[in-house]
Design a protein around this motif. Structure first.
Motif, PDB file in Angstrom:
ATOM      1  N   SER A   5     -12.306  -1.028   9.942  1.00  0.00           N
ATOM      2  CA  SER A   5     -13.176  -2.079   9.431  1.00  0.00           C
ATOM      3  C   SER A   5     -12.425  -3.145   8.645  1.00  0.00           C
ATOM      4  N   PHE A   6     -11.168  -2.900   8.300  1.00  0.00           N
ATOM      5  CA  PHE A   6     -10.417  -3.847   7.495  1.00  0.00           C
ATOM      6  C   PHE A   6     -10.250  -5.163   8.245  1.00  0.00           C
ATOM      7  N   SER A   7     -10.400  -6.277   7.542  1.00  0.00           N
ATOM      8  CA  SER A   7     -10.484  -7.579   8.209  1.00  0.00           C
ATOM      9  C   SER A   7      -9.129  -8.170   8.577  1.00  0.00           C
ATOM     10  N   GLN A   8      -8.055  -7.673   7.979  1.00  0.00           N
ATOM     11  CA  GLN A   8      -6.743  -8.233   8.289  1.00  0.00           C
ATOM     12  C   GLN A   8      -6.403  -8.023   9.762  1.00  0.00           C
ATOM     13  N   LYS A   9      -5.850  -9.043  10.391  1.00  0.00           N
ATOM     14  CA  LYS A   9      -5.448  -8.936  11.787  1.00  0.00           C
ATOM     15  C   LYS A   9      -3.960  -8.637  11.878  1.00  0.00           C
ATOM     16  N   LEU A  10      -3.624  -7.777  12.809  1.00  0.00           N
ATOM     17  CA  LEU A  10      -2.230  -7.510  13.136  1.00  0.00           C
ATOM     18  C   LEU A  10      -1.833  -8.456  14.254  1.00  0.00           C
ATOM     19  N   GLN A  11      -0.594  -8.986  14.175  1.00  0.00           N
ATOM     20  CA  GLN A  11      -0.186  -9.992  15.151  1.00  0.00           C
ATOM     21  C   GLN A  11       1.313  -9.936  15.381  1.00  0.00           C
ATOM     22  N   PHE A  12       1.730 -10.126  16.622  1.00  0.00           N
ATOM     23  CA  PHE A  12       3.145 -10.302  16.927  1.00  0.00           C
ATOM     24  C   PHE A  12       3.658 -11.540  16.199  1.00  0.00           C
ATOM     25  N   ASP A  13       4.927 -11.511  15.755  1.00  0.00           N
ATOM     26  CA  ASP A  13       5.471 -12.671  15.047  1.00  0.00           C
ATOM     27  C   ASP A  13       5.798 -13.794  16.022  1.00  0.00           C
ATOM     28  N   SER A  14       6.276 -14.899  15.505  1.00  0.00           N
ATOM     29  CA  SER A  14       6.490 -16.089  16.337  1.00  0.00           C
ATOM     30  C   SER A  14       7.543 -15.872  17.413  1.00  0.00           C
ATOM     31  N   PRO A  87       4.488   3.484  -2.717  1.00  0.00           N
ATOM     32  CA  PRO A  87       5.557   2.742  -2.028  1.00  0.00           C
ATOM     33  C   PRO A  87       5.034   1.739  -0.996  1.00  0.00           C
ATOM     34  N   LEU A  88       3.918   2.046  -0.354  1.00  0.00           N
ATOM     35  CA  LEU A  88       3.328   1.137   0.629  1.00  0.00           C
ATOM     36  C   LEU A  88       2.775  -0.101  -0.051  1.00  0.00           C
ATOM     37  N   ILE A  89       2.113   0.088  -1.184  1.00  0.00           N
ATOM     38  CA  ILE A  89       1.560  -1.045  -1.921  1.00  0.00           C
ATOM     39  C   ILE A  89       2.682  -1.916  -2.481  1.00  0.00           C
ATOM     40  N   GLU A  90       3.733  -1.292  -2.991  1.00  0.00           N
ATOM     41  CA  GLU A  90       4.890  -2.052  -3.486  1.00  0.00           C
ATOM     42  C   GLU A  90       5.492  -2.924  -2.385  1.00  0.00           C
ATOM     43  N   ALA A  91       5.537  -2.375  -1.161  1.00  0.00           N
ATOM     44  CA  ALA A  91       6.102  -3.114  -0.027  1.00  0.00           C
ATOM     45  C   ALA A  91       5.099  -4.080   0.595  1.00  0.00           C
ATOM     46  N   ASN A  92       3.833  -3.993   0.167  1.00  0.00           N
ATOM     47  CA  ASN A  92       2.765  -4.850   0.689  1.00  0.00           C
ATOM     48  C   ASN A  92       2.660  -4.742   2.212  1.00  0.00           C
ATOM     49  N   VAL A  93       2.677  -3.519   2.695  1.00  0.00           N
ATOM     50  CA  VAL A  93       2.615  -3.279   4.136  1.00  0.00           C
ATOM     51  C   VAL A  93       1.339  -2.500   4.457  1.00  0.00           C
ATOM     52  N   PRO A  94       0.579  -2.905   5.458  1.00  0.00           N
ATOM     53  CA  PRO A  94      -0.610  -2.143   5.844  1.00  0.00           C
ATOM     54  C   PRO A  94      -0.237  -0.832   6.523  1.00  0.00           C
ATOM     55  N   TRP A  95      -1.152   0.133   6.445  1.00  0.00           N
ATOM     56  CA  TRP A  95      -0.910   1.425   7.076  1.00  0.00           C
ATOM     57  C   TRP A  95      -2.146   1.872   7.838  1.00  0.00           C
ATOM     58  N   ALA A  96      -1.894   2.765   8.800  1.00  0.00           N
ATOM     59  CA  ALA A  96      -2.959   3.401   9.581  1.00  0.00           C
ATOM     60  C   ALA A  96      -2.662   4.890   9.617  1.00  0.00           C
ATOM     61  N   TYR A  97      -3.661   5.685   9.265  1.00  0.00           N
ATOM     62  CA  TYR A  97      -3.499   7.115   8.980  1.00  0.00           C
ATOM     63  C   TYR A  97      -4.287   7.926   9.994  1.00  0.00           C
ATOM     64  N   LYS A 118      -9.745   4.444   2.971  1.00  0.00           N
ATOM     65  CA  LYS A 118     -10.282   3.131   3.352  1.00  0.00           C
ATOM     66  C   LYS A 118     -10.656   2.264   2.151  1.00  0.00           C
ATOM     67  N   SER A 119     -10.661   2.857   0.943  1.00  0.00           N
ATOM     68  CA  SER A 119     -10.937   2.066  -0.255  1.00  0.00           C
ATOM     69  C   SER A 119      -9.754   1.194  -0.660  1.00  0.00           C
ATOM     70  N   TYR A 120      -8.594   1.427  -0.065  1.00  0.00           N
ATOM     71  CA  TYR A 120      -7.398   0.635  -0.362  1.00  0.00           C
ATOM     72  C   TYR A 120      -7.355  -0.603   0.531  1.00  0.00           C
ATOM     73  N   ASN A 121      -7.031  -1.746  -0.066  1.00  0.00           N
ATOM     74  CA  ASN A 121      -7.041  -3.011   0.677  1.00  0.00           C
ATOM     75  C   ASN A 121      -6.075  -3.033   1.842  1.00  0.00           C
ATOM     76  N   LEU A 122      -4.964  -2.315   1.726  1.00  0.00           N
ATOM     77  CA  LEU A 122      -3.962  -2.337   2.786  1.00  0.00           C
ATOM     78  C   LEU A 122      -4.205  -1.288   3.869  1.00  0.00           C
ATOM     79  N   SER A 123      -5.190  -0.435   3.670  1.00  0.00           N
ATOM     80  CA  SER A 123      -5.478   0.587   4.674  1.00  0.00           C
ATOM     81  C   SER A 123      -6.179  -0.023   5.879  1.00  0.00           C
ATOM     82  N   MET A 124      -5.660   0.294   7.053  1.00  0.00           N
ATOM     83  CA  MET A 124      -6.304  -0.083   8.312  1.00  0.00           C
ATOM     84  C   MET A 124      -6.843   1.151   9.033  1.00  0.00           C
TER      85      MET A 124
END
Length: 335
Positions: A5-14, A87-97, A118-124
């Motif tokens: 349900s997390f709104s952030q989109k994952l995308q290939f880089d340029s 460590p994930l939050i420090e790195a500002n990287v989303p995760w999927a569990y 899912k209460s964490y903003n970076l959780s996907m």
């Protein structure tokens, strides 16, 4: 079972790249120094690799440590989440569990664990009653058009299975996959896809016994005690090109099995049994910017010491084979 349900989109880089780090079998909850050592592995790998997404392929928290004095799970396994995610939050990287066979063995069951994560903003992380869901990665050239599917399956427990031994991805999940994948094909066409789960299915033994693999197996294979037909379902659907496992702490090999690559991660956590240098599997996916066809560009192991390990081939050895998954039907684990 549903998408995240997390709104952030994952995308290939340029440049058309998308990097994943697979962390597996972290077993948070140990009352000693293991959890801090595991955090160090996570920080080291994430700092070097700077991934777009982290897969956590099961046994993130050791439910069996619930009640152990001095550990983060002393009062509740949910209390481990700050240490697990730091460590994930420090790195500002989303995760999927996706769940392993130990996460639920404490005071909290799957729906409650999902709600915490899912209460964490970076959780996907997705799913409702269990961690079965799909995530999509968008094209480098269009953030609204997916070109890559990631399917997450809950492979079950080490108890209360249909037969004694380790469980498997259920037929209800496979029915969901058939329905959901058909809907996505109807909408987007056939997209490059992978699957992520904790416990390997039985065909992993055939891969090891009869095919060239890359990497290490100094363990017995603790695959599912029964065959739910998952491999055939994935093969017939046609889009899933690799399946990624955790669970076996002393295995990190990968290889092709008739069109689908099976790949273990590298054990990340210090708690529970060990034998390989702690680290993580890294996967670099590539989208062709002209055709928008996705492929796995390369994969390697990043160790806690900073070393990058490009795995070497291992040929089948008739003296090193296995034909029964560990603990299936009450058997032992010496094959």
């Amino acid at each position: 079972m549903c998408g995240a349900s997390f709104s952030q989109k994952l995308q290939f880089d340029s440049n058309g790249y998308f990097k994943v780090v697979q962390l597996t079998d972290l077993h948070f909850g140990d009352p000693g120094e293991a959890d801090r050592a595991t955090q160090h592995v996570m920080r080291t790998v994430l700092e070097i690799e700077t991934p777009d997404l982290v897969w956590i392929s099961g046994d993130w928290v050791a439910g069996y440590d619930w009640g152990v004095v001095g550990g983060c799970a002393e009062y509740s396994t949910g209390d481990c989440w700050p240490a697990m995610t730091e460590p994930l939050i420090e790195a500002n990287v989303p995760w999927a569990y996706v769940f392993g066979n130990h996460d639920h063995e404490g005071d909290l069951q799957r729906p409650e664990l999902l709600a915490i994560d899912k209460s964490y903003n970076l959780s996907m992380t997705g799913g409702v009653d269990t961690s079965t869901y799909v995530l999509q990665v968008m094209s480098a050239t269009n953030p609204n058009v997916p070109t890559f599917n990631m399917w997450f399956f809950d492979s079950g427990n080490s108890s209360d299975c249909i037969v004694p031994g380790y469980c498997a991805v259920s037929t209800s999940q496979l029915d969901w996959f058939r329905t959901q994948s058909a809907a996505l094909v109807s909408k987007y066409g056939h997209l490059y896809s992978v699957a992520i789960q904790h416990i390997p299915f039985q065909e992993i033994m055939n891969l090891w016994n009869y095919h060239t693999v890359y990497g290490t197996n100094i363990d017995d294979l603790h695959c599912s005690a029964y065959n739910s037909g998952e491999y055939i379902v994935l093969l017939e659907q046609g889009d899933v090109k690799s399946v990624h496992f955790g669970h076996d702490h002393l295995c990190d090999f990968y290889g092709d099995y008739y069109g689908i690559t099976f790949a273990y991660g590298r054990k990340t956590g210090y708690a529970a049994y060990n034998g390989l240098i702690h680290g993580a599997r890294v996967l670099l996916f590539k989208e062709d910017l002209k055709t928008h066809i996705v492929s796995l560009d390369s994969t390697w192991i990043r160790e806690v010491n900073g070393n990058k390990v490009v795995q070497q081939p291992h040929e089948p050895d008739p003296e090193d084979t296995q034909f029964v998954c560990c603990y299936a039907e009450g058997t032992g684990c010496e094959y």
